[in-house]
Design a protein around this motif. Structure first.
Motif, mmCIF file in Angstrom:
data_model
loop_
_atom_site.group_PDB
_atom_site.id
_atom_site.type_symbol
_atom_site.label_atom_id
_atom_site.label_comp_id
_atom_site.label_asym_id
_atom_site.label_seq_id
_atom_site.Cartn_x
_atom_site.Cartn_y
_atom_site.Cartn_z
ATOM 1 N N ALA A 134 -16.779 23.223 -39.991
ATOM 2 C CA ALA A 134 -17.992 22.447 -39.716
ATOM 3 C C ALA A 134 -17.725 21.346 -38.693
ATOM 4 O O ALA A 134 -18.505 21.141 -37.757
ATOM 5 C CB ALA A 134 -18.541 21.845 -41.013
ATOM 6 N N VAL A 135 -16.618 20.643 -38.839
ATOM 7 C CA VAL A 135 -16.292 19.566 -37.903
ATOM 8 C C VAL A 135 -15.937 20.142 -36.534
ATOM 9 O O VAL A 135 -16.320 19.601 -35.498
ATOM 10 C CB VAL A 135 -15.155 18.676 -38.462
ATOM 11 C CG1 VAL A 135 -14.737 17.618 -37.450
ATOM 12 C CG2 VAL A 135 -15.600 18.009 -39.763
ATOM 13 N N GLY B 144 -17.630 20.857 -30.743
ATOM 14 C CA GLY B 144 -17.829 21.658 -29.543
ATOM 15 C C GLY B 144 -16.838 22.785 -29.361
ATOM 16 O O GLY B 144 -16.725 23.351 -28.270
ATOM 17 N N VAL B 145 -16.121 23.144 -30.422
ATOM 18 C CA VAL B 145 -15.222 24.300 -30.347
ATOM 19 C C VAL B 145 -16.088 25.547 -30.239
ATOM 20 O O VAL B 145 -17.094 25.673 -30.940
ATOM 21 C CB VAL B 145 -14.288 24.362 -31.585
ATOM 22 C CG1 VAL B 145 -13.484 25.644 -31.610
ATOM 23 C CG2 VAL B 145 -13.367 23.152 -31.615
ATOM 24 N N ASP B 146 -15.692 26.462 -29.362
ATOM 25 C CA ASP B 146 -16.451 27.691 -29.121
ATOM 26 C C ASP B 146 -16.643 28.467 -30.427
ATOM 27 O O ASP B 146 -15.719 28.600 -31.222
ATOM 28 C CB ASP B 146 -15.695 28.557 -28.099
ATOM 29 C CG ASP B 146 -16.518 29.724 -27.630
ATOM 30 O OD1 ASP B 146 -16.688 30.676 -28.411
ATOM 31 O OD2 ASP B 146 -16.987 29.693 -26.471
ATOM 32 N N GLU B 147 -17.856 28.979 -30.635
ATOM 33 C CA GLU B 147 -18.184 29.739 -31.858
ATOM 34 C C GLU B 147 -17.218 30.895 -32.086
ATOM 35 O O GLU B 147 -16.869 31.216 -33.218
ATOM 36 C CB GLU B 147 -19.613 30.292 -31.776
ATOM 37 C CG GLU B 147 -20.696 29.274 -32.032
ATOM 38 C CD GLU B 147 -20.789 28.822 -33.485
ATOM 39 O OE1 GLU B 147 -20.582 29.635 -34.412
ATOM 40 O OE2 GLU B 147 -21.077 27.637 -33.700
ATOM 41 N N ALA B 148 -16.772 31.543 -31.005
ATOM 42 C CA ALA B 148 -15.876 32.693 -31.123
ATOM 43 C C ALA B 148 -14.503 32.308 -31.673
ATOM 44 O O ALA B 148 -13.763 33.162 -32.158
ATOM 45 C CB ALA B 148 -15.713 33.371 -29.754
ATOM 46 N N LYS C 116 -11.988 16.225 -24.781
ATOM 47 C CA LYS C 116 -11.821 17.597 -24.307
ATOM 48 C C LYS C 116 -11.107 18.514 -25.278
ATOM 49 O O LYS C 116 -10.851 19.673 -24.957
ATOM 50 C CB LYS C 116 -11.077 17.594 -22.971
ATOM 51 C CG LYS C 116 -11.851 16.874 -21.884
ATOM 52 C CD LYS C 116 -11.128 16.923 -20.577
ATOM 53 C CE LYS C 116 -11.943 16.171 -19.535
ATOM 54 N NZ LYS C 116 -11.306 16.191 -18.238
ATOM 55 N N GLN C 117 -10.764 18.001 -26.456
ATOM 56 C CA GLN C 117 -10.098 18.860 -27.426
ATOM 57 C C GLN C 117 -10.393 18.429 -28.853
ATOM 58 O O GLN C 117 -10.774 17.301 -29.115
ATOM 59 C CB GLN C 117 -8.595 18.924 -27.180
ATOM 60 C CG GLN C 117 -7.821 17.712 -27.625
ATOM 61 C CD GLN C 117 -6.318 17.913 -27.466
ATOM 62 O OE1 GLN C 117 -5.861 18.874 -26.855
ATOM 63 N NE2 GLN C 117 -5.540 17.004 -27.994
ATOM 64 N N PHE C 118 -10.195 19.382 -29.748
ATOM 65 C CA PHE C 118 -10.353 19.158 -31.181
ATOM 66 C C PHE C 118 -8.994 19.452 -31.802
ATOM 67 O O PHE C 118 -8.405 20.508 -31.545
ATOM 68 C CB PHE C 118 -11.420 20.102 -31.739
ATOM 69 C CG PHE C 118 -11.534 20.068 -33.231
ATOM 70 C CD1 PHE C 118 -12.036 18.952 -33.870
ATOM 71 C CD2 PHE C 118 -11.156 21.160 -33.993
ATOM 72 C CE1 PHE C 118 -12.150 18.924 -35.259
ATOM 73 C CE2 PHE C 118 -11.268 21.142 -35.372
ATOM 74 C CZ PHE C 118 -11.769 20.016 -36.008
ATOM 75 N N SER C 119 -8.475 18.525 -32.589
ATOM 76 C CA SER C 119 -7.157 18.691 -33.198
ATOM 77 C C SER C 119 -7.248 18.593 -34.713
ATOM 78 O O SER C 119 -8.084 17.862 -35.247
ATOM 79 C CB SER C 119 -6.194 17.606 -32.703
ATOM 80 O OG SER C 119 -6.061 17.649 -31.316
ATOM 81 N N GLU D 212 -10.706 31.583 -36.080
ATOM 82 C CA GLU D 212 -9.294 31.247 -35.898
ATOM 83 C C GLU D 212 -8.988 29.859 -36.460
ATOM 84 O O GLU D 212 -7.937 29.649 -37.060
ATOM 85 C CB GLU D 212 -8.920 31.320 -34.417
ATOM 86 C CG GLU D 212 -8.987 32.729 -33.868
ATOM 87 C CD GLU D 212 -8.804 32.784 -32.361
ATOM 88 O OE1 GLU D 212 -8.432 31.755 -31.753
ATOM 89 O OE2 GLU D 212 -9.040 33.866 -31.795
ATOM 90 N N VAL D 213 -9.906 28.930 -36.265
ATOM 91 C CA VAL D 213 -9.740 27.578 -36.815
ATOM 92 C C VAL D 213 -9.658 27.664 -38.336
ATOM 93 O O VAL D 213 -8.749 27.103 -38.955
ATOM 94 C CB VAL D 213 -10.895 26.646 -36.374
ATOM 95 C CG1 VAL D 213 -10.841 25.317 -37.126
ATOM 96 C CG2 VAL D 213 -10.862 26.417 -34.869
#
Length: 144
Positions: A24-25, A30-34, A72-75, A38-39
């Motif tokens: 959800a986060v 803005g992480v790509d749905e595809a 620009k990234q999600f960690s 993997e997340v």
């Protein structure tokens, strides 16, 4: 930079909750749905590994998960409190035998994470370990 932090008891049933919150986060960041599957899988592997390390080491502290949104990234950082010595610190013969199965599962979990995440860093020491995973984000479109 926004951060969501989770702490949960080292019980397998809490891993699913961590996976759902992470997805959800990640979506909101803005992480790509595809990439969301993997997340979810990577967080599940990292949390399952941390739970297993806590249980096998008798650690009662909670597992820590930090979900970090940058421009620009999600960690995601999954931390455990299970002490581990560096491989070269073991005396000859120590850690062989029954522990090999646990080490094999640990290596397999790390291999799965490495296969799912391009940007992954794993650290471990006397005070525990940390898995840091990152994915690129796409900026939200501007609404006129």
């Amino acid at each position: 930079m926004a951060t969501v932090e989770l702490r949960f008891s080292a019980l397998p049933e809490h891993v699913r909750t961590a996976r759902l919150v992470a997805a959800a986060v990640a979506r909101r960041a803005g992480v790509d749905e595809a990439v969301l599957d993997e997340v979810r899988l990577a967080v599940g592997e990292a949390c399952t590994r941390a739970v297993g390390l806590h249980q096998s080491s008798g650690v009662t502290e909670p597992v820590r998960v930090a979900l970090i949104e940058d421009e620009k990234q999600f960690s995601i950082e999954v931390g455990d409190e299970a002490p581990r010595a560096a491989p070269g610190d073991r005396a000859p013969g120590v850690g062989l035998g029954d522990g090999d199965d646990a080490e094999g599962e640990d290596e397999m979990g790390l291999a799965v994470i490495s296969g799912l995440v391009d940007d992954v860093e794993v650290t471990a020491g006397e005070s525990g370990g940390l898995i840091r995973m990152s994915w690129p984000t796409t900026p939200a479109p501007l609404v006129p």
